[in-house]
Write a protein that holds these residues in place. Structure first.
Motif, PDB file in Angstrom:
ATOM      1  N   LEU A 181      45.256  42.451  38.757  1.00  0.00           N
ATOM      2  CA  LEU A 181      44.618  41.368  36.707  1.00  0.00           C
ATOM      3  C   LEU A 181      45.205  40.540  37.203  1.00  0.00           C
ATOM      4  CD1 LEU A 181      44.444  42.867  33.338  1.00  0.00           C
ATOM      5  CD2 LEU A 181      42.640  41.998  34.908  1.00  0.00           C
ATOM      6  N   ALA A 182      44.844  39.148  37.889  1.00  0.00           N
ATOM      7  CA  ALA A 182      45.487  37.791  37.847  1.00  0.00           C
ATOM      8  C   ALA A 182      45.840  37.772  36.739  1.00  0.00           C
ATOM      9  CB  ALA A 182      44.621  36.699  37.998  1.00  0.00           C
ATOM     10  N   ASP A 183      46.844  37.026  36.886  1.00  0.00           N
ATOM     11  CA  ASP A 183      48.321  37.612  35.975  1.00  0.00           C
ATOM     12  C   ASP A 183      48.113  35.885  34.747  1.00  0.00           C
ATOM     13  OD1 ASP A 183      48.440  34.110  37.703  1.00  0.00           O
ATOM     14  OD2 ASP A 183      50.056  33.913  38.555  1.00  0.00           O
ATOM     15  N   ASN A 184      47.034  35.278  35.188  1.00  0.00           N
ATOM     16  CA  ASN A 184      47.163  34.150  33.890  1.00  0.00           C
ATOM     17  C   ASN A 184      45.559  34.657  33.051  1.00  0.00           C
ATOM     18  OD1 ASN A 184      47.266  32.183  32.689  1.00  0.00           O
ATOM     19  ND2 ASN A 184      45.194  30.736  33.418  1.00  0.00           N
ATOM     20  N   ALA A 185      45.184  35.885  33.175  1.00  0.00           N
ATOM     21  CA  ALA A 185      43.702  36.695  32.541  1.00  0.00           C
ATOM     22  C   ALA A 185      44.369  37.142  31.722  1.00  0.00           C
ATOM     23  CB  ALA A 185      43.818  37.952  33.808  1.00  0.00           C
ATOM     24  N   ILE A 192      40.858  32.218  35.362  1.00  0.00           N
ATOM     25  CA  ILE A 192      42.121  32.258  36.226  1.00  0.00           C
ATOM     26  C   ILE A 192      42.446  30.926  35.260  1.00  0.00           C
ATOM     27  CG2 ILE A 192      42.750  33.564  37.473  1.00  0.00           C
ATOM     28  CD1 ILE A 192      41.301  35.338  35.633  1.00  0.00           C
TER      29      ILE A 192
END
Lengths: 681, 317
Positions: B61-65, B123
């Protein structure tokens, strides 16, 4: 009459008393007891909302019409009050919103008492109470006098609420515009009542109901009512006050204005055209349908260009009023052509959307208020990433966005679906023009729905998703429980009204019985699970099944895909190999709507400027770039400004009689008096 | 009661068949396309292998998800599954068709699109925003065109229920209606745009500034991507089956006997294979359009839909 049958009216009186108490507590509370004010004022508002709901639901369930008379005011002008299913329905709507804001208000209004721009709280409480009282009384009014008195009370109290934060120039200007158009509207409504009173021989609604109007006079009365109430409802082109006034009021007031006050315009149109004038004509329906379609399409297109959250929501109110008017217009067209059942369907669709819009627009304004409360940001382009900081607010706001975008299984979808179903029955009509125009209106409704979805992807996506675009937004935290409760109440109702439409339509049967002497027996004929407005062969929709299916997919996904897998790993988002991504690389709200701005260019007056500053040197390169964009409403530029200039020019012309000499003024008065005496004699 | 139970069981079986066959249609499409363009073709089973591979991968997962990003694939799949359940594939008169009519069907697609676009914005990359913004613009133009086309059909059949409408057209026999011709063209153009095919979008590219759908789902991986890819394949199949049902319904089963149902499967398979070949020819001879040509393309579809409606009102009633 026994006490049981009069109970709805008594409950309504309780509601009125509680509203008055709510205002009185605000008067009594001085600055020293702010808590007393927070809790006392909103506590009584809560009771008033609950009693309103009780009165409304009772009147709807029992299908009762109860009237009452008070000897107040002038000796020959008694006050007539009445509660019937129609006013009950609107009392239910108003009560629900009052309940939600009374939960939300105590925490929310604290911000006005602190900081450098502190405001006294008592006026807020007093005018909120008067505002609600005005709406409750005009719903109960059974004669034109009471109706107009409390209509004005609502409008005036609204003015003081809009101008509450009067230190900003924009607020004062918005409030003045609101006041001006409210009074133009009220004057036109007065004309409509004038026509009806002249034929009915009195000011009471009972006399107006039995009056026999020739088609021409009836159409004239309808035209006055439509223009007057339409101004309050915010239909195009009389909408200009709405996007100015709603955003500058405190958010819980915006919720009440967009949710309830503009619905009083719809109430007025329905009350006058279906009940008081009666014998609805299809030509009226055409006018309402065309204005409604224009309002919905233009409303959503203007909304798409906004980047102030509350302004965006205010433009969506215009859109939704348009959708309600489309339902009403279809209903009138079918009724005028003798299709009672289809006319009933259109009316149900319109009223259902009225309630739905009150719920989700109230919710969205409260959500915008919650964001404002924690971040003091109004501009979408300053927000971002709030879903991490305010997860519950984000969830409720998302519910509102899904509902207003007319997506299943939420409530906005049900009423738009019913409007579509009404429009699709156009082949039942004999007139070829009507049969052509109605499907085109339906296509424009589809366009409106799709654009609304685009707009709310923008509103939610830019504000709550992504990364914070300013520091105050990045430090936000969740709002207090009371504010969440207010939003949660409305959010839950949005879901319930979306999933159980048959129950609500059954509850609305007495309204259509009262107005058009028909109801939709087939709507729930297949049980509560299936909504079949015409018959099960023509169209059906089962919202509970939709909700269950989505829940099942989540459950299956959990069991087959997620269970037993390792926790996900977090990584950087794909940056094309160029290095770190910053929040400035995200799409802004202006960027998001750029494709639509280009496709529908010409709907707005767009001024786009790009200023670049090039450095001098052998290889010139741009050192700074400034982009500015202004979109303006054509109706303001082409309609209101010329009228304003005309009025100003006329005022200058007749200004010469203003000499400042008292003798001249006395002479004028004397001449006027003589002329009047001559006319009278 | 027993009969009702059979009907519900058949309806469930049809929905399962629908979602199970969707990757096969995608595989067939890919294979024909490769042959047409003189490329070595993968097996028709390739989409199944891809989906299976994706579900086995570890989730990244992207860190901002946020939680929304993780919920979206299920919402998208659920909405698409519901849409598949109400479209008659091999038989009419199945009870699931009553859950949603054709307007609700458009609503399901809108629901899936709404959440996909939100996931694109979650994101906080430029790609996601670009995809979301463009996709919503295309949808805003495609939806009215689609509804105009289906309104023409439902006005002819006096119903918006898909099963009843299909049966009406089936029973009406071979009647050439000018309105249907316009509606078919409009619906076909919308189907191309909505299922992200050439010339509106290109499903084969990942990093191109013209992309729409792929840009929104760029950050997805693992089981999430599998669900979204599967939903995209189902969506393409739904549009194909809709065209088949509305314009060439012959062969679909009207009674629940083994023979009729087998006939229905064969008929729909043959028709879908034929339709896929047409799509491949179209995609091979057409080039991807510039983004701001797409409104003209969809405006033309809307005009065709309006024309269909007007011909119906003027000529056929």
């Amino acid at each position: 009459m026994s006490a049981m049958t009069r109970a709805p009216l008594y409950l309504a009186y309780v509601a009125l008393a509680c509203t008055l108490l709510s205002g009185a507590v605000s008067v009594l509370a001085v600055r020293r007891h702010p808590d007393f004010l927070h809790f006392g004022s909103f506590f009584f508002l809560f009771l008033s909302g609950a009693a309103s709901i009780g009165a409304g639901v009772w009147a709807l369930l029992a299908g009762l019409t109860v009237s009452d008379r008070f000897e107040l005011g002038l000796p020959w002008l008694d006050w007539h009050l009445r509660i019937d299913p129609l006013s009950g329905f609107f009392l239910l709507l108003l009560g629900t919103l009052a309940l939600a804001i009374s939960l939300y208000g105590p925490s929310y209004t604290r911000q006005f008492a602190r900081g450098p721009a502190a405001q006294p709280l008592p006026p807020l409480g007093i005018f909120t109470a008067l505002f609600v009282l005005g709406m409750q009384m005009l719903l109960l009014a059974n004669d034109a006098l009471v109706f107009m008195i409390f209509w004005e009370m609502m409008s005036l109290a609204g003015y003081f609420l809009v101008v509450y934060q009067h230190q900003h120039t924009a607020n004062r200007q918005a409030a003045f515009l609101y006041l001006l158009l409210a009074h133009v509207g009220a004057l036109v409504i007065l004309l409509a009542f004038g026509v009806l009173a002249a034929f009915g021989g009195g000011l009471t609604f009972d006399q107006m109901r039995v009056a026999h109007l020739s088609p021409l006079w009836a159409t004239l009365a309808f035209a006055f009512a439509f223009i007057g109430f339409g101004t309050k409802a915010g239909m195009v082109p009389l909408h200009v006050w709405l996007p100015e006034a709603h955003p500058v009021a405190p958010s819980h007031i915006s919720a009440l204005m967009s949710g309830a006050m503009i619905k009083m315009g719809i109430y007025g149109i329905v009350r006058l055209s279906y009940d008081l004038i009666g014998n609805v004509r299809w030509e009226w329906g055409m006018a309402v349908l065309i204005i409604g379609t224009a309002s919905s399409v233009l409303g959503v297109l203007y909304a798409l260009m906004q980047h102030d959250m509350k302004r965006l929501l205010a433009y969506h109110s215009i859109e939704n009023i348009g959708i309600i008017l489309m339902g009403l217009g279809l209903s009138m067209i079918f009724l005028g052509n003798g299709h009672i059942m289809l006319g009933t369907l259109g009316l149900v669709a319109a009223l259902y959307h009225t309630l739905n819009h009150a719920l989700f627009k109230g919710l969205l304004f409260l959500g915008a208020g919650a964001v404002d409360y924690r971040t003091h940001a109004h501009d979408l382009d300053q927000m971002g990433g709030l879903i991490h900081r305010m997860p519950i607010t984000a969830l409720f706001f998302l519910v509102g966005c899904v509902a207003i975008s007319a997506l299943p299984p939420f409530n906005g979808f049900v009423s738009e679906w019913l409007t579509f179903q009404t429009a699709l029955q156009a082949p039942a009509l004999h007139d070829g023009v009507l049969r052509t125009i109605i499907p085109i209106a339906a296509a424009l409704l589809a366009l409106t729905g799709a654009l609304a979805a685009a707009c709310f992807v923008k509103a939610f996506g830019i504000a709550f998703l992504g990364k914070p675009r300013s520091r105050s937004v990045g430090r936000a935290r969740e709002v207090p429980a009371g504010m969440l409760a207010g939003m949660g109440l409305l959010g839950t109702l949005c879901l319930l009204l979306g999933v159980f439409p048959t129950t609500m339509i059954k509850l609305m049967a007495p309204i259509t019985q009262l107005l058009v002497r028909d109801e939709l027996p087939s709507a729930a004929a297949q049980g509560w699970l299936w909504l079949t407005p015409i018959s099960s062969d023509v169209a059906s929709y089962s919202a509970p099944c939709v909700l269950i299916a989505i829940v099942v997919v989540f459950a299956l996904g959990y069991f087959f895909l997620k269970r037993g897998t390792a926790a996900p790993r977090r990584a950087y988002a794909w940056d094309c190999g160029f290095g770190h991504l910053t929040q400035r690389m995200q799409y802004t709200s202006t960027a998001f709507s750029q494709p639509i701005r280009r496709v529908f260019a010409g709907i707005w007056k767009v001024d786009e400027h790009i200023e670049t500053l090039a450095s001098k040197g052998t290889i010139p390169h741009v050192t700074s770039l400034h982009y500015s964009l202004y979109t303006q409403d054509w109706s303001w530029l082409k309609c209101y400004l010329p009228i304003g200039r005309l009025v100003l020019a006329a005022a200058n012309r007749i200004g010469f009689i203003q000499t400042g000499n008292i003798h001249t003024y006395l002479k004028f008065s004397f001449v006027t008096l003589i002329v009047f005496l001559w006319i009278v004699s | 009661m027993d009969r009702q139970l059979t009907a519900w069981a058949l309806a469930a079986a049809q929905a399962l068949l629908f979602i199970a066959a969707a990757p096969l249609l995608a595989g067939w499409l890919q294979r024909v396309k490769c042959h047409m363009q003189n490329r070595a073709a993968p097996a028709v089973w390739q989409p199944y292998r891809d989906l299976l591979k994706l579900t086995r991968k570890k989730l990244l997962l992207a860190d901002n998800a946020s939680w929304l990003f993780r919920a979206v694939p299920y919402v998208v799949f659920g909405a698409t599954l519901l849409a598949a359940a109400v479209v008659p594939l091999i038989a009419v008169r199945l009870p699931t068709a009553a859950i949603a009519d054709v307007i609700v069907l458009v609503g399901f697609f809108a629901l899936a699109r709404f959440f996909t676009a939100l996931a694109g914005l979650d994101i906080g990359t430029a790609f996601g925003g670009m995809g979301a913004s463009r996709e919503m613009m295309v949808a805003a133009l495609a939806e009215p065109a689609m509804l105009m086309a289906v309104f023409t059909l439902s006005m002819t059949a006096h119903t918006t229920n898909l099963s009843v409408a299909t049966e009406y057209i089936l029973n009406a026999g071979l009647v050439l209606r000018p309105s249907f011709l316009f509606a078919l063209l409009a619906l076909a153009m919308v189907a191309v745009a909505e299922s992200s095919r050439v010339p509106v979008d290109n499903p084969a590219t990942h990093l191109e500034l013209t992309m729409l759908h792929e840009a929104m789902i760029l950050e997805y991986g693992g089981r999430h991507l599998a669900l979204i890819e599967w939903a995209t394949q189902i969506k393409l199949m739904i549009y194909s089956v809709l065209i088949v049902d509305f314009f060439f319904p012959w062969g679909i089963a009207t009674e629940f006997t083994a023979m009729a149902l087998a006939g229905g499967i064969v008929a729909v398979a043959a028709k879908l294979m034929g339709l896929a070949v047409l799509l491949v020819v179209w995609e091979t001879v057409m080039a991807k359009m510039r983004l701001f040509r797409v409104p003209q393309f969809l405006g033309f579809a809307l005009m065709l839909g309006l024309l269909a409606m007007l011909t119906h009102v003027v000529l056929e009633t």
